[in-house]
Motif scaffolding. Sequence first.
Motif, PDB file in Angstrom:
ATOM      1  N   SER A  47       3.646 -45.049   3.334  1.00 34.97           N
ATOM      2  CA  SER A  47       5.102 -45.181   3.346  1.00 34.97           C
ATOM      3  C   SER A  47       5.750 -44.148   2.419  1.00 34.97           C
ATOM      4  CB  SER A  47       5.454 -46.617   2.929  1.00 34.97           C
ATOM      5  OG  SER A  47       6.742 -46.695   2.427  1.00 34.97           O
ATOM      6  N   ARG A  48       5.172 -44.002   1.231  1.00 35.16           N
ATOM      7  CA  ARG A  48       5.690 -43.007   0.279  1.00 35.16           C
ATOM      8  C   ARG A  48       5.604 -41.602   0.881  1.00 35.16           C
ATOM      9  NH1 ARG A  48       4.053 -45.531  -4.201  1.00 35.16           N
ATOM     10  NH2 ARG A  48       1.891 -45.009  -3.716  1.00 35.16           N
ATOM     11  N   HIS A  49       4.484 -41.312   1.511  1.00 38.50           N
ATOM     12  CA  HIS A  49       4.307 -39.983   2.110  1.00 38.50           C
ATOM     13  C   HIS A  49       5.308 -39.754   3.252  1.00 38.50           C
ATOM     14  CE1 HIS A  49       2.516 -37.025   4.903  1.00 38.50           C
ATOM     15  NE2 HIS A  49       2.230 -36.399   3.781  1.00 38.50           N
ATOM     16  N   LEU A  50       5.499 -40.759   4.082  1.00 37.04           N
ATOM     17  CA  LEU A  50       6.439 -40.660   5.206  1.00 37.04           C
ATOM     18  C   LEU A  50       7.864 -40.363   4.727  1.00 37.04           C
ATOM     19  CD1 LEU A  50       7.343 -41.129   8.197  1.00 37.04           C
ATOM     20  CD2 LEU A  50       7.373 -43.588   7.696  1.00 37.04           C
ATOM     21  N   LYS A  51       8.251 -40.982   3.608  1.00 39.18           N
ATOM     22  CA  LYS A  51       9.621 -40.815   3.117  1.00 39.18           C
ATOM     23  C   LYS A  51       9.875 -39.443   2.500  1.00 39.18           C
ATOM     24  CE  LYS A  51      10.221 -45.732   2.167  1.00 39.18           C
ATOM     25  NZ  LYS A  51      10.265 -46.757   1.109  1.00 39.18           N
ATOM     26  N   ASN A  52       8.812 -38.711   2.196  1.00 39.88           N
ATOM     27  CA  ASN A  52       8.990 -37.432   1.502  1.00 39.88           C
ATOM     28  C   ASN A  52       8.501 -36.216   2.270  1.00 39.88           C
ATOM     29  OD1 ASN A  52      10.057 -38.256  -1.167  1.00 39.88           O
ATOM     30  ND2 ASN A  52       8.198 -39.487  -1.160  1.00 39.88           N
ATOM     31  N   ASN A  53       7.738 -36.446   3.349  1.00 42.59           N
ATOM     32  CA  ASN A  53       7.098 -35.301   4.002  1.00 42.59           C
ATOM     33  C   ASN A  53       7.284 -35.359   5.511  1.00 42.59           C
ATOM     34  OD1 ASN A  53       5.470 -34.128   1.548  1.00 42.59           O
ATOM     35  ND2 ASN A  53       5.179 -36.341   1.455  1.00 42.59           N
ATOM     36  N   VAL A  54       6.213 -35.110   6.242  1.00 42.19           N
ATOM     37  CA  VAL A  54       6.242 -35.208   7.706  1.00 42.19           C
ATOM     38  C   VAL A  54       4.890 -35.748   8.155  1.00 42.19           C
ATOM     39  CG1 VAL A  54       5.754 -32.702   7.848  1.00 42.19           C
ATOM     40  CG2 VAL A  54       6.441 -33.937   9.903  1.00 42.19           C
ATOM     41  N   GLN A  55       4.940 -36.619   9.155  1.00 36.08           N
ATOM     42  CA  GLN A  55       3.704 -37.200   9.697  1.00 36.08           C
ATOM     43  C   GLN A  55       3.660 -37.027  11.217  1.00 36.08           C
ATOM     44  OE1 GLN A  55       3.541 -41.330   8.431  1.00 36.08           O
ATOM     45  NE2 GLN A  55       2.949 -40.772   6.342  1.00 36.08           N
ATOM     46  N   LEU A  56       2.442 -36.933  11.714  1.00 38.08           N
ATOM     47  CA  LEU A  56       2.204 -36.839  13.145  1.00 38.08           C
ATOM     48  C   LEU A  56       1.594 -38.169  13.593  1.00 38.08           C
ATOM     49  CD1 LEU A  56       2.288 -34.906  15.497  1.00 38.08           C
ATOM     50  CD2 LEU A  56       0.161 -33.876  14.694  1.00 38.08           C
ATOM     51  N   TRP A  57       2.317 -38.885  14.447  1.00 33.10           N
ATOM     52  CA  TRP A  57       1.882 -40.231  14.849  1.00 33.10           C
ATOM     53  C   TRP A  57       1.344 -40.251  16.271  1.00 33.10           C
ATOM     54  CZ3 TRP A  57       6.498 -44.080  13.602  1.00 33.10           C
ATOM     55  CH2 TRP A  57       6.763 -44.062  12.223  1.00 33.10           C
ATOM     56  N   ASP A  58       0.187 -40.852  16.444  1.00 35.79           N
ATOM     57  CA  ASP A  58      -0.340 -41.143  17.784  1.00 35.79           C
ATOM     58  C   ASP A  58       0.225 -42.501  18.207  1.00 35.79           C
ATOM     59  OD1 ASP A  58      -1.757 -41.944  20.000  1.00 35.79           O
ATOM     60  OD2 ASP A  58      -3.741 -41.828  19.054  1.00 35.79           O
ATOM     61  N   VAL A  59       1.343 -42.465  18.919  1.00 43.10           N
ATOM     62  CA  VAL A  59       1.940 -43.718  19.408  1.00 43.10           C
ATOM     63  C   VAL A  59       1.813 -43.793  20.935  1.00 43.10           C
ATOM     64  CG1 VAL A  59       3.441 -44.426  17.507  1.00 43.10           C
ATOM     65  CG2 VAL A  59       4.221 -42.649  19.063  1.00 43.10           C
ATOM     66  N   ASN A 213      -3.855 -29.237  22.014  1.00 39.81           N
ATOM     67  CA  ASN A 213      -3.483 -27.961  21.376  1.00 39.81           C
ATOM     68  C   ASN A 213      -2.215 -28.151  20.546  1.00 39.81           C
ATOM     69  OD1 ASN A 213      -5.589 -26.818  22.753  1.00 39.81           O
ATOM     70  ND2 ASN A 213      -4.309 -25.888  24.355  1.00 39.81           N
ATOM     71  N   LEU A 214      -1.291 -28.927  21.085  1.00 36.44           N
ATOM     72  CA  LEU A 214      -0.031 -29.196  20.382  1.00 36.44           C
ATOM     73  C   LEU A 214      -0.311 -29.966  19.089  1.00 36.44           C
ATOM     74  CD1 LEU A 214       3.049 -29.239  20.240  1.00 36.44           C
ATOM     75  CD2 LEU A 214       3.039 -31.195  21.808  1.00 36.44           C
ATOM     76  N   TYR A 215      -1.198 -30.957  19.190  1.00 36.64           N
ATOM     77  CA  TYR A 215      -1.575 -31.747  18.006  1.00 36.64           C
ATOM     78  C   TYR A 215      -2.097 -30.807  16.903  1.00 36.64           C
ATOM     79  CZ  TYR A 215      -3.468 -35.619  15.262  1.00 36.64           C
ATOM     80  OH  TYR A 215      -3.708 -36.515  14.254  1.00 36.64           O
ATOM     81  N   ASP A 216      -3.027 -29.932  17.300  1.00 39.89           N
ATOM     82  CA  ASP A 216      -3.641 -29.029  16.316  1.00 39.89           C
ATOM     83  C   ASP A 216      -2.628 -28.019  15.770  1.00 39.89           C
ATOM     84  OD1 ASP A 216      -5.989 -30.392  16.704  1.00 39.89           O
ATOM     85  OD2 ASP A 216      -6.795 -28.981  18.183  1.00 39.89           O
ATOM     86  N   ASN A 226       2.831 -30.345   3.912  1.00 40.18           N
ATOM     87  CA  ASN A 226       2.034 -31.529   3.582  1.00 40.18           C
ATOM     88  C   ASN A 226       1.972 -32.519   4.749  1.00 40.18           C
ATOM     89  OD1 ASN A 226       0.433 -33.116   1.953  1.00 40.18           O
ATOM     90  ND2 ASN A 226       2.130 -34.001   0.798  1.00 40.18           N
ATOM     91  N   VAL A 227       1.872 -31.978   5.974  1.00 39.24           N
ATOM     92  CA  VAL A 227       1.792 -32.851   7.157  1.00 39.24           C
ATOM     93  C   VAL A 227       0.509 -33.674   7.116  1.00 39.24           C
ATOM     94  CG1 VAL A 227       0.647 -31.144   8.664  1.00 39.24           C
ATOM     95  CG2 VAL A 227       2.050 -32.958   9.674  1.00 39.24           C
ATOM     96  N   ARG A 228       0.622 -34.909   7.584  1.00 41.31           N
ATOM     97  CA  ARG A 228      -0.553 -35.795   7.674  1.00 41.31           C
ATOM     98  C   ARG A 228      -0.452 -36.612   8.942  1.00 41.31           C
ATOM     99  NH1 ARG A 228      -0.734 -39.488   2.372  1.00 41.31           N
ATOM    100  NH2 ARG A 228      -0.990 -37.933   0.752  1.00 41.31           N
ATOM    101  N   PRO A 229      -1.597 -37.063   9.457  1.00 44.43           N
ATOM    102  CA  PRO A 229      -1.496 -38.060  10.526  1.00 44.43           C
ATOM    103  C   PRO A 229      -0.917 -39.346   9.933  1.00 44.43           C
ATOM    104  CG  PRO A 229      -3.791 -37.693   9.928  1.00 44.43           C
ATOM    105  CD  PRO A 229      -2.985 -36.756   9.100  1.00 44.43           C
ATOM    106  N   GLY A 230      -0.138 -40.055  10.712  1.00 47.26           N
ATOM    107  CA  GLY A 230       0.470 -41.296  10.221  1.00 47.26           C
ATOM    108  C   GLY A 230       0.663 -42.260  11.356  1.00 47.26           C
TER     109      GLY A 230
END
Length: 367
Positions: A47-59, A213-216, A226-230
């Motif tokens: 949650s802390r990371h999401l509020k300050n950075n960017v995450q890539l979600w598999d939804v 390819n887009l994911y990568d 500081n992108v992370r999977p989320g």
Amino acid sequence: MTHLIAKSARLRSTPYTKRIEEYGVQSYTVYNHMLLPASFKGIEEDSRHLKNNVQLWDVSGERQVQIHGPDAAKLTQLITCRDLSEAKDYLCYYAPIVDNNGKIINDPLIMKVGEKTWWLSIADTDVLLYAKGIAIGMNLDVEITEPNVNILAVQGPKSFELMSRVFKDIDKLKFFNFKRFDFQNHKFLIARSGWSKQGGFEIYVDHDEIGLNLYDTLMSKGEDLNVRPGCPNLIERIEGGLLSFGNDMNMNDTPLECGLGSFVSFNPKIDYLGKAELEKQHKEGVKRSLVGLKLKLDKIEITKALPLKIGADIIGELRAACFSPDFGCCLGIAMVQTQYQSLEKKQTLLVDGEEVESVMTNLPFNK
Ligand code: THG
């Protein structure tokens, strides 16, 4: 103790499952019979990371129910209480699906993606079967399918910077609008939406290989951001009052009881199942509704609704809750009888039999 979930074809993987497992997904939930990640480094850190950075979600679990054909608009309107008669082919509509009693079946985002084609981006219930049943029963000329579309959500304050590095003119896309954007000679439908309050986009990926390819590409171009999977985050979504069907709301609730009155139309020109029942409830007023609860506890974990009492009186049930580091207390979402709703007042509630100092409040929460 940690429990493992046994995977099989029935419990569907997504095109990105391999990636997120390499990146260290910590837990899953199941959504539309599909794996949906629930945490990576723990929900507080996520949650802390999401509020300050960017995450890539598999939804990917937010499946598309596609309704196509001459009666597509008619069927789509028949099953939702939101007025879609003026629906634009570039806007997302948050629209409860209701049954003949006005009770919620699901709460999808609906998009008119073609002249005779609608997508219902669904929460976790079998909308495809409901829609098919209505279509067959009413002899409507539609085809109802679940296309191979797997959403990648890019969420967080730095999502705008990351997406502009990959998609030309994405910065011009307004909130809840969608448009097709090019990546490796393929057009992807992208909406400025997502199940967080931190801003971002949802990419409706309809090509597995280019999707990977887009994911990568997003992971590598976002390294300095500081992108992370989320994944959808329990704390962030409760703080923001984003409702979760199956948790905060269920098939015994109406949209009016869930604070979704602005998505219920009483326009005499449109017709949908359950309209008369919702009109009646609107006129009489609801007897219970969803409220927020601030609970003086330093931790809570809920896996089913817990009874709420004041003294001997049952006042409702607590349906979702978490500890919020930003609020410094636990936050909950509860269905409470209106006669017992006293907002912004300190009182002792019995939560599953335990005395807890609490304050009831409107949703979304204010600090
Ligand atoms: N995105 C997509 N599909 C989805 C979800 C999503 N399917 C399942 C689930 N989420 C559907 N439920 C919601 C609930 C809230 C919102 C979106 C989908 C949402 N609400 C905004 C809010 O409350 O701030 C705005 C609602 C409005 O004003 O119209 O975004 O997330 N593709």
